[in-house]
Design a protein around this motif. Structure first.
Motif, PDB file in Angstrom:
ATOM      1  N   GLY A 195      19.392  19.517 -21.827  1.00 24.06           N
ATOM      2  CA  GLY A 195      18.118  20.209 -21.839  1.00 24.06           C
ATOM      3  C   GLY A 195      17.984  21.172 -20.680  1.00 24.06           C
ATOM      4  O   GLY A 195      18.967  21.664 -20.118  1.00 24.06           O
ATOM      5  N   LEU A 196      16.740  21.446 -20.301  1.00 22.20           N
ATOM      6  CA  LEU A 196      16.424  22.378 -19.219  1.00 22.20           C
ATOM      7  C   LEU A 196      16.196  21.629 -17.924  1.00 22.20           C
ATOM      8  O   LEU A 196      15.510  20.608 -17.906  1.00 22.20           O
ATOM      9  CB  LEU A 196      15.175  23.184 -19.570  1.00 22.20           C
ATOM     10  CG  LEU A 196      14.677  24.160 -18.502  1.00 22.20           C
ATOM     11  CD1 LEU A 196      15.554  25.403 -18.456  1.00 22.20           C
ATOM     12  CD2 LEU A 196      13.229  24.541 -18.750  1.00 22.20           C
ATOM     13  N   THR A 197      16.765  22.123 -16.825  1.00 25.03           N
ATOM     14  CA  THR A 197      16.541  21.526 -15.518  1.00 25.03           C
ATOM     15  C   THR A 197      16.117  22.595 -14.518  1.00 25.03           C
ATOM     16  O   THR A 197      16.660  23.695 -14.511  1.00 25.03           O
ATOM     17  CB  THR A 197      17.801  20.811 -14.979  1.00 25.03           C
ATOM     18  OG1 THR A 197      18.886  21.745 -14.913  1.00 25.03           O
ATOM     19  CG2 THR A 197      18.184  19.648 -15.883  1.00 25.03           C
ATOM     20  N   ILE A 198      15.142  22.260 -13.716  1.00 31.87           N
ATOM     21  CA  ILE A 198      14.707  23.104 -12.597  1.00 31.87           C
ATOM     22  C   ILE A 198      14.836  22.231 -11.355  1.00 31.87           C
ATOM     23  O   ILE A 198      14.195  21.182 -11.262  1.00 31.87           O
ATOM     24  CB  ILE A 198      13.263  23.599 -12.776  1.00 31.87           C
ATOM     25  CG1 ILE A 198      13.112  24.343 -14.109  1.00 31.87           C
ATOM     26  CG2 ILE A 198      12.852  24.503 -11.611  1.00 31.87           C
ATOM     27  CD1 ILE A 198      11.683  24.718 -14.457  1.00 31.87           C
ATOM     28  N   SER A 199      15.685  22.644 -10.417  1.00 32.35           N
ATOM     29  CA  SER A 199      16.113  21.715  -9.373  1.00 32.35           C
ATOM     30  C   SER A 199      16.136  22.359  -7.990  1.00 32.35           C
ATOM     31  O   SER A 199      16.247  23.583  -7.849  1.00 32.35           O
ATOM     32  CB  SER A 199      17.530  21.195  -9.680  1.00 32.35           C
ATOM     33  OG  SER A 199      17.633  20.701 -10.991  1.00 32.35           O
ATOM     34  N   SER A 200      16.092  21.489  -6.999  1.00 26.33           N
ATOM     35  CA  SER A 200      16.368  21.883  -5.615  1.00 26.33           C
ATOM     36  C   SER A 200      17.267  20.819  -5.004  1.00 26.33           C
ATOM     37  O   SER A 200      17.313  19.676  -5.467  1.00 26.33           O
ATOM     38  CB  SER A 200      15.076  22.015  -4.806  1.00 26.33           C
ATOM     39  OG  SER A 200      14.456  20.742  -4.649  1.00 26.33           O
ATOM     40  N   MET A 201      17.989  21.208  -3.953  1.00 28.86           N
ATOM     41  CA  MET A 201      18.837  20.264  -3.229  1.00 28.86           C
ATOM     42  C   MET A 201      18.591  20.459  -1.742  1.00 28.86           C
ATOM     43  O   MET A 201      18.687  21.588  -1.231  1.00 28.86           O
ATOM     44  CB  MET A 201      20.315  20.483  -3.566  1.00 28.86           C
ATOM     45  CG  MET A 201      21.247  19.482  -2.890  1.00 28.86           C
ATOM     46  SD  MET A 201      22.958  19.533  -3.540  1.00 28.86           S
ATOM     47  CE  MET A 201      23.491  21.173  -3.039  1.00 28.86           C
ATOM     48  N   ASP A 202      18.258  19.366  -1.039  1.00 25.43           N
ATOM     49  CA  ASP A 202      17.960  19.500   0.385  1.00 25.43           C
ATOM     50  C   ASP A 202      19.235  19.482   1.220  1.00 25.43           C
ATOM     51  O   ASP A 202      20.349  19.379   0.683  1.00 25.43           O
ATOM     52  CB  ASP A 202      16.960  18.433   0.842  1.00 25.43           C
ATOM     53  CG  ASP A 202      17.509  16.998   0.767  1.00 25.43           C
ATOM     54  OD1 ASP A 202      18.752  16.823   0.704  1.00 25.43           O
ATOM     55  OD2 ASP A 202      16.694  16.057   0.796  1.00 25.43           O
ATOM     56  N   GLU A 203      19.082  19.587   2.534  1.00 27.60           N
ATOM     57  CA  GLU A 203      20.243  19.681   3.417  1.00 27.60           C
ATOM     58  C   GLU A 203      21.096  18.423   3.399  1.00 27.60           C
ATOM     59  O   GLU A 203      22.288  18.466   3.728  1.00 27.60           O
ATOM     60  CB  GLU A 203      19.781  19.983   4.844  1.00 27.60           C
ATOM     61  CG  GLU A 203      19.191  21.383   5.007  1.00 27.60           C
ATOM     62  CD  GLU A 203      18.772  21.672   6.432  1.00 27.60           C
ATOM     63  OE1 GLU A 203      18.860  20.750   7.272  1.00 27.60           O
ATOM     64  OE2 GLU A 203      18.369  22.815   6.706  1.00 27.60           O
ATOM     65  N   ALA A 204      20.506  17.299   2.997  1.00 33.53           N
ATOM     66  CA  ALA A 204      21.253  16.046   2.911  1.00 33.53           C
ATOM     67  C   ALA A 204      21.961  15.895   1.569  1.00 33.53           C
ATOM     68  O   ALA A 204      22.653  14.889   1.341  1.00 33.53           O
ATOM     69  CB  ALA A 204      20.316  14.862   3.136  1.00 33.53           C
TER      70      ALA A 204
END
Length: 305
Positions: free
Chosen positions: A141-150
């Motif tokens: 499906g559709l994903t809207i994501s972020s990834m932090d420094e860790a």
């Protein structure tokens, strides 16, 4: 432990225009790994969309699976892996992310790691360096994501999209590193504000399933497409022809060179026929959002979570 499994991972498109490195969409085009325990490691590549030459020690799936196993202090028993793919290499439809996710699934079942879905999102995105394709292959499906420094991934997941997607695959490869090489190192503040606003509107439109607006903002990217367009065969011609044929919008699929159009479901057959006639040097393929992400099943059809 079972002796045979099948791992199936959807390919993906990333960005959808201005959603740079954060928006992904799983496609109903798949990488499939048929896994059988045996006394030594062996990879068998079947079909056109996998490398013709194989070496166990340098194979992406083998090296990633061993990397993940080492991270969890596990040892993987050797196996034979028969690999088929509907994802042409270096075309911008997530072949490398699918392989990474497949390798993580392989390590999970062979090493009995009991990875959670969040573990798979984190590990695959860390290896990829960004969460767009990886999260789409894990979840579908559709994903809207972020990834932090860790390296911790936060993902908003939308399972269904009421649209079809048409990919225009040229007969050339474009490595992501080369495509990233043409991007500016920095933007002026006013330019970045406009680019960010377009990305925000794309994300909001996707969540609202406002397809007319999605199409408008797919074609309003300022982060990467203006700089990559000259690398893409018939970039402007395909966008213009697709719009005339009824597409909501067209954008680069990931870093290219494939382009992807979002179209109404009812237009699929006539749209593909028209586009294939106009762009005979491209493979024009219609697909949909993948109904699920990566799956593992035992050959006797008992599914494993």
């Amino acid at each position: 432990m079972s002796k045979k499994w099948q791992i199936k991972v959807p390919g993906s498109t990333a960005n959808l225009g201005p959603g740079f490195d954060s928006i992904g969409l799983g496609l109903s085009l798949y990488l499939t790994l048929d896994v059988t325990l045996q006394d030594e490691w062996e990879f068998v590549h079947i079909g056109d969309n996998v490398p013709s030459e194989t070496s166990v020690e340098t194979h992406l799936i083998y090296t990633i699976a061993q990397q993940v196993a080492k991270q969890y202090n596990a040892t993987l028993p050797p196996c034979k892996i028969e690999m088929t793919s509907e994802l042409p290499l270096a075309r911008g439809i997530g072949s490398s992310a699918a392989a990474i996710v497949g390798a993580i699934e392989l390590a999970d079942i062979l090493g009995d790691l009991k990875l959670s879905q969040q573990d798979k999102l984190n590990i695959s995105s860390q290896i990829e360096g960004h969460p767009d394709n990886a999260t789409a292959s894990v979840l579908g499906g559709l994903t809207i994501s972020s990834m932090d420094e860790a390296g911790i991934v936060d993902t908003l997941h939308i399972q269904e999209m009421d649209a079809a997607f048409v990919v225009f695959i040229p007969n050339i490869e474009l490595k992501t590193a080369a495509s990233r090489g043409v991007l500016p190192e920095q933007f002026k503040r006013s330019y970045a504000v406009r680019a960010s606003a377009n990305a925000n509107m794309l994300a909001a439109s996707l969540i609202a399933k406002d397809y007319e607006r999605i199409g408008r903002y797919m074609e309003a990217d300022l982060f990467h497409e203006p700089f990559r367009a000259n690398l893409i065969p018939e970039y402007n011609e395909i966008r213009e022809a697709a719009k005339k044929a009824g597409a909501y919008g067209t954008a680069l699929s990931g870093a290219g060179p494939t382009l992807i159009s979002m179209i109404p479901l009812a237009l699929s057959e006539q749209f593909v026929e028209s586009m294939q006639q106009q762009f005979p040097d491209h493979q024009v393929v219609v697909t949909t959002a993948s109904p699920s992400g990566s799956t593992v099943k035992v050959i006797n059809n008992i599914f494993i979570d």
